[in-house]
Design a protein around this motif. Structure first.
Motif, PDB file in Angstrom:
ATOM      1  N   HIS A   1      52.999  51.187  43.632  1.00 34.81           N
ATOM      2  CA  HIS A   1      51.685  51.056  43.157  1.00 34.81           C
ATOM      3  C   HIS A   1      51.047  49.793  43.424  1.00 34.81           C
ATOM      4  O   HIS A   1      51.561  48.765  42.651  1.00 34.81           O
ATOM      5  N   ILE A   2      49.879  49.520  44.061  1.00 30.86           N
ATOM      6  CA  ILE A   2      49.411  48.343  44.450  1.00 30.86           C
ATOM      7  C   ILE A   2      48.172  48.053  43.755  1.00 30.86           C
ATOM      8  O   ILE A   2      47.347  48.966  44.030  1.00 30.86           O
ATOM      9  N   ASP A   3      47.999  46.908  43.256  1.00 32.02           N
ATOM     10  CA  ASP A   3      46.182  46.834  42.729  1.00 32.02           C
ATOM     11  C   ASP A   3      45.954  45.135  43.450  1.00 32.02           C
ATOM     12  O   ASP A   3      46.324  44.387  42.817  1.00 32.02           O
TER      13      ASP A   3
ATOM     14  N   PRO B   1      41.784  48.443  48.222  1.00 23.82           N
ATOM     15  CA  PRO B   1      42.266  48.115  49.580  1.00 23.82           C
ATOM     16  C   PRO B   1      41.214  47.368  50.451  1.00 23.82           C
ATOM     17  O   PRO B   1      41.761  46.466  51.652  1.00 23.82           O
ATOM     18  N   GLU B   2      40.105  47.218  50.099  1.00 24.13           N
ATOM     19  CA  GLU B   2      38.989  46.465  50.854  1.00 24.13           C
ATOM     20  C   GLU B   2      39.420  44.962  51.053  1.00 24.13           C
ATOM     21  O   GLU B   2      39.049  44.391  51.746  1.00 24.13           O
ATOM     22  N   ARG B   3      40.254  44.862  49.981  1.00 26.10           N
ATOM     23  CA  ARG B   3      40.804  43.349  49.994  1.00 26.10           C
ATOM     24  C   ARG B   3      41.768  42.945  51.039  1.00 26.10           C
ATOM     25  O   ARG B   3      41.930  42.012  51.510  1.00 26.10           O
ATOM     26  N   LEU B   4      42.272  43.952  51.806  1.00 25.13           N
ATOM     27  CA  LEU B   4      42.961  43.930  52.988  1.00 25.13           C
ATOM     28  C   LEU B   4      42.295  43.652  54.278  1.00 25.13           C
ATOM     29  O   LEU B   4      42.788  43.307  55.253  1.00 25.13           O
TER      30      LEU B   4
ATOM     31  N   GLU C   1      47.354  35.286  50.278  1.00 26.49           N
ATOM     32  CA  GLU C   1      48.086  35.894  49.090  1.00 26.49           C
ATOM     33  C   GLU C   1      48.762  37.300  49.266  1.00 26.49           C
ATOM     34  O   GLU C   1      49.740  37.757  48.887  1.00 26.49           O
ATOM     35  N   ILE C   2      47.787  38.204  50.208  1.00 22.82           N
ATOM     36  CA  ILE C   2      48.385  39.443  50.241  1.00 22.82           C
ATOM     37  C   ILE C   2      49.416  39.400  51.443  1.00 22.82           C
ATOM     38  O   ILE C   2      50.513  40.194  51.128  1.00 22.82           O
TER      39      ILE C   2
ATOM     40  N   LEU D   1      42.829  53.660  47.548  1.00 20.02           N
ATOM     41  CA  LEU D   1      41.874  54.121  46.757  1.00 20.02           C
ATOM     42  C   LEU D   1      40.664  53.093  46.478  1.00 20.02           C
ATOM     43  O   LEU D   1      41.133  52.050  46.153  1.00 20.02           O
ATOM     44  N   GLU D   2      39.692  53.366  46.915  1.00 16.53           N
ATOM     45  CA  GLU D   2      38.449  52.648  46.789  1.00 16.53           C
ATOM     46  C   GLU D   2      37.377  53.082  45.823  1.00 16.53           C
ATOM     47  O   GLU D   2      37.527  54.325  45.475  1.00 16.53           O
ATOM     48  N   GLY D   3      36.726  52.473  45.156  1.00 17.56           N
ATOM     49  CA  GLY D   3      35.786  52.674  44.015  1.00 17.56           C
ATOM     50  C   GLY D   3      35.714  51.432  42.968  1.00 17.56           C
ATOM     51  O   GLY D   3      36.523  50.830  42.850  1.00 17.56           O
TER      52      GLY D   3
END
Length: 148
Positions: free
Chosen positions: A76-78, A107-110, A87-88, A29-31
């Motif tokens: 559910h992951i934030d 998810p863009e942090r991935l 860290e991920i 989920l992006e936004g």
């Protein structure tokens, strides 16, 4: 593109998604802040049987829901507060794929580590306050998405 005029529409979309999810799926989920990512996740969880509150995992980072609380395990992951990809790696997200549906906010942090079979949903705040959702479908989701 799907127009979602209010929170109820977002919850209903989550419920529709819940009828097509499987263990091993990833919904990314992006936004921006306040776009409705957690609301969509709540719709999924409620449709899977969750009766209690589904808090945003902004501080816990990972919030699991297991049977019998839900009919299908959900993690559910934030990743909002994650700055360093190392860290991920410490979260061990791959391990959840063996027995859970993963719903990931931010998810863009991935970076490039997002699984190729993920359903990517981008939510924008529309003029007038509603939301617009754009889906990027993996092969795993093309047929299922057509039924939503």
């Amino acid at each position: 593109m799907i127009d979602l005029p209010d929170e109820d529409a977002m919850l209903k979309l989550g419920a529709a998604l819940a009828s097509h999810v499987r263990i091993g799926d990833v919904i990314a989920l992006e936004g921006g802040l306040g776009a409705g990512k957690t609301t969509l996740t709540r719709g999924i969880l409620e449709a899977l049987g969750l009766e209690g509150e589904a808090p945003s995992p902004s501080f816990a980072l990972v919030q699991p829901y297991d049977i019998p609380e839900v009919r299908l395990p959900v993690t559910h992951i934030d990743l909002y507060r994650i700055d360093d990809p190392a860290e991920i790696a410490e979260l061990g997200l791959d391990d959840y794929l063996t027995d859970s549906l993963l719903v990931i906010e931010w998810p863009e942090r991935l970076g490039n580590a997002l699984w190729s079979h993920a359903l990517r949903l981008h939510i924008d705040i529309a003029p007038g306050g509603g939301r617009r959702l754009t889906a990027r479908l993996s092969e795993d989701w093309k047929e299922r998405w057509s039924k939503i």
